[in-house]
Design an enzyme around this catalytic site. Structure first.
Site, PDB file in Angstrom:
ATOM      1  N   ASP A  25       0.806  -1.253  -0.086  1.00  0.00           N
ATOM      2  CA  ASP A  25       0.089   0.052   0.121  1.00  0.00           C
ATOM      3  C   ASP A  25       0.634   1.251  -0.105  1.00  0.00           C
ATOM      4  OD1 ASP A  25      -1.988  -1.927   0.301  1.00  0.00           O
ATOM      5  OD2 ASP A  25      -2.817  -1.316   2.124  1.00  0.00           O
ATOM      6  N   LYS A 130      -6.594  -4.857  -3.055  1.00  0.00           N
ATOM      7  CA  LYS A 130      -7.379  -5.519  -1.783  1.00  0.00           C
ATOM      8  C   LYS A 130      -8.350  -4.628  -1.171  1.00  0.00           C
ATOM      9  CE  LYS A 130      -3.364  -4.357   1.246  1.00  0.00           C
ATOM     10  NZ  LYS A 130      -3.969  -3.547   2.401  1.00  0.00           N
ATOM     11  N   CYS A 163      -2.042  -2.532   7.823  1.00  0.00           N
ATOM     12  CA  CYS A 163      -1.924  -3.141   6.687  1.00  0.00           C
ATOM     13  C   CYS A 163      -0.618  -4.221   6.830  1.00  0.00           C
ATOM     14  CB  CYS A 163      -2.293  -2.431   5.430  1.00  0.00           C
ATOM     15  SG  CYS A 163      -3.770  -1.840   5.286  1.00  0.00           S
TER      16      CYS A 163
HETATM   17  N1  TIU Z   1      -2.647   0.433   4.415  1.00  0.00           N
HETATM   18  C1  TIU Z   1      -3.008   0.662   5.520  1.00  0.00           C
HETATM   19  O1  TIU Z   1      -2.317   0.598   6.420  1.00  0.00           O
HETATM   20  N2  TIU Z   1      -4.395   1.119   5.511  1.00  0.00           N
HETATM   21  C2  TIU Z   1      -4.754   2.210   6.725  1.00  0.00           C
HETATM   22  O2  TIU Z   1      -6.122   2.388   6.657  1.00  0.00           O
HETATM   23  N3  TIU Z   1      -3.662   2.516   7.541  1.00  0.00           N
HETATM   24  C3  TIU Z   1      -3.964   3.281   8.673  1.00  0.00           C
HETATM   25  O3  TIU Z   1      -3.054   3.226   9.302  1.00  0.00           O
HETATM   26  N4  TIU Z   1      -5.070   4.019   8.743  1.00  0.00           N
END
Ligand code: TIU
Length: 221
Positions: A25, A130, A163
């Site tokens: 991500d 995802k 994530c």
């Molecule tokens: N990719 C991921 O970690 N999504 C989140 O929403 N992370 C947060 O820390 N908010």
């Protein structure tokens, strides 16, 4: 060919042919102002220190011809894959699916949803879209890894306690060995970053291993 990562809580043997780099991500929506991360009230600049180490590991993996997989969190434009509870969470004025400065927040095809230019995927590198925090939930990731005989995952990306941790836990339960790159992950909460790494390697590596990018590159290169 077996090699060794110098890691905590102990060294981890691996074969580059059965090892994949998974970058979680590294999207504008989390790393740049005006995206989902900002909408949640975070200082997104805290994640930027992860970019250079992540790029260094990516370059090493590409040079070693290892499988590289990128993931992106987000939803289809019609949001059929977005649980109403996720959309409602936090009561945001501008939230998932709403128009923001980088397009509709966390929606596939929008500028904010895409991976930052510094780490942009090469044409031969799979990108897993995802809908959840874990990269195994409702995706083809497990099938892709099994089809290629992958056993070990080098994991980078954001955020460490959300994530990255969720994906490592999912991978661990499926029998994959995960090495998390300590300086190539990042959190909006420095103490969560530290503790999330501790959680992975505690109790004899209950979820996996942790090592800095320099150690990973030395072993891969
Ligand atoms: N990719 C991921 O970690 N999504 C989140 O929403 N992370 C947060 O820390 N908010």
């Amino acid at each position: 060919m077996t090699r060794v990562f110098k890691a905590e809580p102990y060294d981890l043997g691996f074969d580059p042919a059965s090892t994949a780099l998974v970058i979680i991500d590294m999207q504008r929506d989390f790393l740049e102002p005006g995206g989902f991360g900002s909408m949640l009230g975070n200082d997104v600049s805290l994640l930027r220190s992860s970019i250079a180490p992540c790029k260094a590991v990516l370059d090493a993996a590409r040079k070693a011809k290892m499988l590289v997989i990128h993931t992106r969190e987000g939803h289809a434009p019609d949001m059929n894959d977005c649980p109403p509870s996720k959309k409602a969470r936090g009561g945001l004025k501008v939230g998932i699916g709403d128009a923001g400065p980088m397009g509709r927040v966390l929606i596939r095809g929008e500028k904010g949803h895409d991976i930052i230019p510094e780490l942009y995927p090469a044409p031969n590198e799979p990108v897993i879209d995802k809908p959840g925090k874990g990269a195994f939930f409702a995706t083809d990731l497990e099938l892709m890894l099994r089809n290629r005989g992958i056993k070990t995952l080098i994991v980078c990306g954001v955020t460490t306690e959300v994530c990255v941790n969720t994906t490592v836990r999912e991978a661990n339960d499926r029998g994959f060995e995960c090495l998390v790159v300590s300086d190539a992950v990042g959190s909006y909460f420095p103490e969560f970053n530290r503790i999330a790494l501790e959680m992975i390697k505690a109790q004899g590596g209950i979820f996996g291993w942790v090592a800095p990018s320099a150690a990973v590159i030395a072993a891969v290169g």
